[in-house]
Every structure is written in structure tokens, then in C-alpha cells.
Design a protein around this motif. Structure first.
Motif, PDB file in Angstrom:
ATOM      1  N   ILE A  60      16.437  -2.708  -6.001  1.00 13.44           N
ATOM      2  CA  ILE A  60      15.780  -2.432  -4.681  1.00 13.44           C
ATOM      3  C   ILE A  60      15.119  -4.264  -4.330  1.00 13.44           C
ATOM      4  O   ILE A  60      15.066  -4.753  -4.454  1.00 13.44           O
ATOM      5  CB  ILE A  60      15.630  -2.190  -4.005  1.00 13.44           C
ATOM      6  N   PRO A  61      16.367  -4.769  -3.421  1.00 16.57           N
ATOM      7  CA  PRO A  61      16.519  -6.169  -2.639  1.00 16.57           C
ATOM      8  C   PRO A  61      15.405  -6.168  -1.923  1.00 16.57           C
ATOM      9  O   PRO A  61      14.712  -5.035  -1.265  1.00 16.57           O
ATOM     10  CB  PRO A  61      17.651  -6.415  -1.905  1.00 16.57           C
ATOM     11  N   SER A  62      14.365  -7.339  -2.014  1.00 16.01           N
ATOM     12  CA  SER A  62      13.130  -7.177  -1.129  1.00 16.01           C
ATOM     13  C   SER A  62      13.177  -8.583  -0.606  1.00 16.01           C
ATOM     14  O   SER A  62      14.223  -8.843  -0.305  1.00 16.01           O
ATOM     15  CB  SER A  62      11.825  -6.104  -1.922  1.00 16.01           C
ATOM     16  N   ASP A  63      12.407  -9.100  -0.218  1.00 16.34           N
ATOM     17  CA  ASP A  63      11.899 -10.239   0.638  1.00 16.34           C
ATOM     18  C   ASP A  63       9.905 -10.762   0.763  1.00 16.34           C
ATOM     19  O   ASP A  63       9.650  -9.725   0.343  1.00 16.34           O
ATOM     20  CB  ASP A  63      12.429  -9.798   2.099  1.00 16.34           C
ATOM     21  N   ARG A  64       9.580 -11.638   1.112  1.00 20.53           N
ATOM     22  CA  ARG A  64       8.062 -12.067   1.116  1.00 20.53           C
ATOM     23  C   ARG A  64       7.223 -11.257   1.642  1.00 20.53           C
ATOM     24  O   ARG A  64       6.560 -10.866   1.525  1.00 20.53           O
ATOM     25  CB  ARG A  64       8.486 -13.807   1.576  1.00 20.53           C
ATOM     26  N   THR A  65       8.480 -11.038   2.764  1.00 14.47           N
ATOM     27  CA  THR A  65       7.381  -9.863   4.424  1.00 14.47           C
ATOM     28  C   THR A  65       7.287  -8.506   3.424  1.00 14.47           C
ATOM     29  O   THR A  65       5.742  -8.657   3.917  1.00 14.47           O
ATOM     30  CB  THR A  65       7.965  -9.383   5.565  1.00 14.47           C
ATOM     31  N   GLU A  66       8.061  -7.563   2.598  1.00 18.82           N
ATOM     32  CA  GLU A  66       7.505  -6.873   2.052  1.00 18.82           C
ATOM     33  C   GLU A  66       6.063  -7.181   0.869  1.00 18.82           C
ATOM     34  O   GLU A  66       5.424  -6.584   0.354  1.00 18.82           O
ATOM     35  CB  GLU A  66       8.831  -6.040   1.359  1.00 18.82           C
ATOM     36  N   ALA A  67       6.498  -7.889  -0.264  1.00 15.06           N
ATOM     37  CA  ALA A  67       5.625  -8.407  -0.878  1.00 15.06           C
ATOM     38  C   ALA A  67       4.841  -8.775  -0.470  1.00 15.06           C
ATOM     39  O   ALA A  67       2.980  -8.390  -0.563  1.00 15.06           O
ATOM     40  CB  ALA A  67       6.235  -9.502  -2.283  1.00 15.06           C
ATOM     41  N   PHE A  68       4.474  -9.303   1.032  1.00 13.94           N
ATOM     42  CA  PHE A  68       2.916  -9.972   1.638  1.00 13.94           C
ATOM     43  C   PHE A  68       1.666  -9.055   2.172  1.00 13.94           C
ATOM     44  O   PHE A  68       1.220  -8.436   2.245  1.00 13.94           O
ATOM     45  CB  PHE A  68       3.169 -11.236   2.498  1.00 13.94           C
ATOM     46  N   ALA A  69       2.854  -7.590   2.064  1.00 11.63           N
ATOM     47  CA  ALA A  69       2.289  -6.058   2.468  1.00 11.63           C
ATOM     48  C   ALA A  69       1.523  -5.260   1.006  1.00 11.63           C
ATOM     49  O   ALA A  69       0.825  -4.856   1.481  1.00 11.63           O
ATOM     50  CB  ALA A  69       3.322  -5.119   3.080  1.00 11.63           C
TER      51      ALA A  69
ATOM     52  N   ASN B 100      -2.980 -10.055   0.226  1.00  9.74           N
ATOM     53  CA  ASN B 100      -2.781 -10.853   1.581  1.00  9.74           C
ATOM     54  C   ASN B 100      -3.757 -12.173   1.603  1.00  9.74           C
ATOM     55  O   ASN B 100      -2.651 -12.584   0.365  1.00  9.74           O
ATOM     56  CB  ASN B 100      -4.575 -10.184   2.419  1.00  9.74           C
ATOM     57  N   LYS B 101      -3.519 -12.667   2.798  1.00  4.97           N
ATOM     58  CA  LYS B 101      -3.196 -14.675   3.008  1.00  4.97           C
ATOM     59  C   LYS B 101      -3.952 -15.403   1.862  1.00  4.97           C
ATOM     60  O   LYS B 101      -4.404 -16.087   0.671  1.00  4.97           O
ATOM     61  CB  LYS B 101      -3.652 -14.918   3.787  1.00  4.97           C
TER      62      LYS B 101
ATOM     63  N   GLN C  10      -5.484 -13.618  -1.243  1.00  3.79           N
ATOM     64  CA  GLN C  10      -5.121 -13.753  -2.403  1.00  3.79           C
ATOM     65  C   GLN C  10      -4.179 -14.540  -2.680  1.00  3.79           C
ATOM     66  O   GLN C  10      -3.925 -15.094  -3.913  1.00  3.79           O
ATOM     67  CB  GLN C  10      -5.105 -11.978  -3.095  1.00  3.79           C
ATOM     68  N   TYR C  11      -3.287 -14.857  -2.095  1.00  5.94           N
ATOM     69  CA  TYR C  11      -2.415 -15.332  -1.680  1.00  5.94           C
ATOM     70  C   TYR C  11      -2.422 -16.683  -2.677  1.00  5.94           C
ATOM     71  O   TYR C  11      -1.467 -17.583  -3.426  1.00  5.94           O
ATOM     72  CB  TYR C  11      -1.256 -15.302  -0.833  1.00  5.94           C
ATOM     73  N   ARG C  12      -3.477 -17.351  -1.766  1.00  6.24           N
ATOM     74  CA  ARG C  12      -4.532 -18.336  -1.545  1.00  6.24           C
ATOM     75  C   ARG C  12      -4.556 -18.894  -2.869  1.00  6.24           C
ATOM     76  O   ARG C  12      -4.276 -19.939  -3.988  1.00  6.24           O
ATOM     77  CB  ARG C  12      -4.233 -19.063  -0.205  1.00  6.24           C
ATOM     78  N   SER C  13      -5.493 -17.811  -3.315  1.00  5.96           N
ATOM     79  CA  SER C  13      -5.651 -17.934  -4.922  1.00  5.96           C
ATOM     80  C   SER C  13      -5.201 -17.823  -6.118  1.00  5.96           C
ATOM     81  O   SER C  13      -5.589 -19.064  -6.299  1.00  5.96           O
ATOM     82  CB  SER C  13      -7.069 -16.450  -5.013  1.00  5.96           C
ATOM     83  N   LEU C  14      -4.108 -17.015  -5.741  1.00  7.38           N
ATOM     84  CA  LEU C  14      -3.399 -17.250  -6.869  1.00  7.38           C
ATOM     85  C   LEU C  14      -2.236 -18.225  -7.149  1.00  7.38           C
ATOM     86  O   LEU C  14      -2.153 -19.942  -7.937  1.00  7.38           O
ATOM     87  CB  LEU C  14      -2.689 -15.590  -6.752  1.00  7.38           C
ATOM     88  N   ARG C  15      -1.975 -19.171  -5.614  1.00  5.15           N
ATOM     89  CA  ARG C  15      -0.900 -19.940  -6.058  1.00  5.15           C
ATOM     90  C   ARG C  15      -2.030 -20.931  -5.883  1.00  5.15           C
ATOM     91  O   ARG C  15      -1.661 -22.266  -6.786  1.00  5.15           O
ATOM     92  CB  ARG C  15      -0.558 -20.190  -4.190  1.00  5.15           C
ATOM     93  N   LYS C  16      -3.043 -21.669  -5.585  1.00  2.99           N
ATOM     94  CA  LYS C  16      -4.079 -22.597  -6.278  1.00  2.99           C
ATOM     95  C   LYS C  16      -4.412 -22.986  -7.517  1.00  2.99           C
ATOM     96  O   LYS C  16      -4.553 -24.067  -7.959  1.00  2.99           O
ATOM     97  CB  LYS C  16      -5.258 -22.456  -5.157  1.00  2.99           C
ATOM     98  N   GLY C  17      -4.979 -21.498  -7.671  1.00  2.00           N
ATOM     99  CA  GLY C  17      -4.999 -21.700  -9.762  1.00  2.00           C
ATOM    100  C   GLY C  17      -3.482 -21.797 -10.529  1.00  2.00           C
ATOM    101  O   GLY C  17      -3.812 -22.874 -11.383  1.00  2.00           O
ATOM    102  N   VAL C  18      -2.709 -21.301 -10.302  1.00  2.00           N
ATOM    103  CA  VAL C  18      -1.209 -21.457 -10.741  1.00  2.00           C
ATOM    104  C   VAL C  18      -0.684 -23.187 -10.489  1.00  2.00           C
ATOM    105  O   VAL C  18      -1.167 -23.726 -11.966  1.00  2.00           O
ATOM    106  CB  VAL C  18      -0.232 -20.389  -9.675  1.00  2.00           C
ATOM    107  N   PHE C  19      -0.653 -23.318  -9.361  1.00  4.25           N
ATOM    108  CA  PHE C  19      -1.015 -24.931  -9.246  1.00  4.25           C
ATOM    109  C   PHE C  19      -1.053 -26.218 -10.154  1.00  4.25           C
ATOM    110  O   PHE C  19      -0.647 -26.884 -10.331  1.00  4.25           O
ATOM    111  CB  PHE C  19       0.008 -25.147  -7.540  1.00  4.25           C
TER     112      PHE C  19
END
Length: 116
Positions: free
Chosen positions: A85-94, A97-98, A100-109
């Protein structure tokens, strides 16, 4: 920044922690990581974010170059009946939280930069 999906899977798995999902356990590091992972994968590879309903709620993953890619599927013991089912960043962000997102993004990069 090019990265093979197999390497990205390894980097994600190494980056998952209690800081990226409150459902994280050492026995099941992918648990609860779907929304945050779909967002970070979208940052790196683009494509689309898709979702499928499961008894626990929505499960998020990616579609890249026409191919379904579910980097957090290992959290489940049973096969997923993907509905794509098509989704988007807004739904995935629900689903995250910011912090958790920043932590994973930082670790991956950070890991990807170390490999370059």
C-alpha cells in the motif's frame, strides 16, 4: 554515495539499538525498527515507502527501482503477506520519533562514511 543493499542491511542491523526503537532487544534487534528504517533507507536510496497491515499495526518498508525491499523483515517469525500500500514519510514518521530517526540516520551515515 553508492551502497549495495547487502551492505546497507549490515549497516542498519549494526545501527539498530534501544535509541532507534523502544522495542529493540538483543534477541530481535529489528523489532520495532520498520518506520525509522524505511525513512533512513528512503534518505539513502530514494524510491517509495510502502506499508502492509499486520496484527501489531502498520509495517513500513521500501520500494526501490521497482523492487520491494524490507530491511526490517527479520523481526517477524512468520511470512508477511505484503499488500504494498503506498505510504509516505509522514505516515512512517508516525511509527517513530525525531530522536530515534536522528539516532539511526547518524549511525548509518557514520558507518557508511567510515567504509568510504
Amino acid at each position: 554515495m553508492g551502497i549495495h543493499t547487502k551492505r546497507l542491511q549490515q549497516v542498519l542491523a549494526h545501527s539498530w539499538s534501544i535509541q532507534t526503537s523502544t522495542k529493540y532487544t538483543t534477541d530481535n534487534p529489528a523489532r520495532g525498527q520498520c518506520g525509522v528504517t524505511a525513512l533512513v533507507v528512503h534518505d539513502i536510496l530514494g524510491g517509495e515507502i510502502l506499508k502492509t497491515p499486520l496484527p501489531e499495526g502498520w509495517h513500513f518498508y521500501n520500494k526501490i527501482e521497482g523492487r520491494r525491499m524490507d530491511f526490517s523483515a527479520s523481526q517477524f517469525t512468520e511470512m508477511i503477506d505484503y499488500q504494498d500500500i503506498p505510504s509516505d514519510r509522514t505516515e512512517a514518521f508516525a511509527d517513530t520519533n525525531k530522536e530515534q530517526y536522528r539516532s539511526l540516520r547518524k549511525g548509518v551515515f557514520m558507518q557508511m562514511d567510515e567504509a568510504d
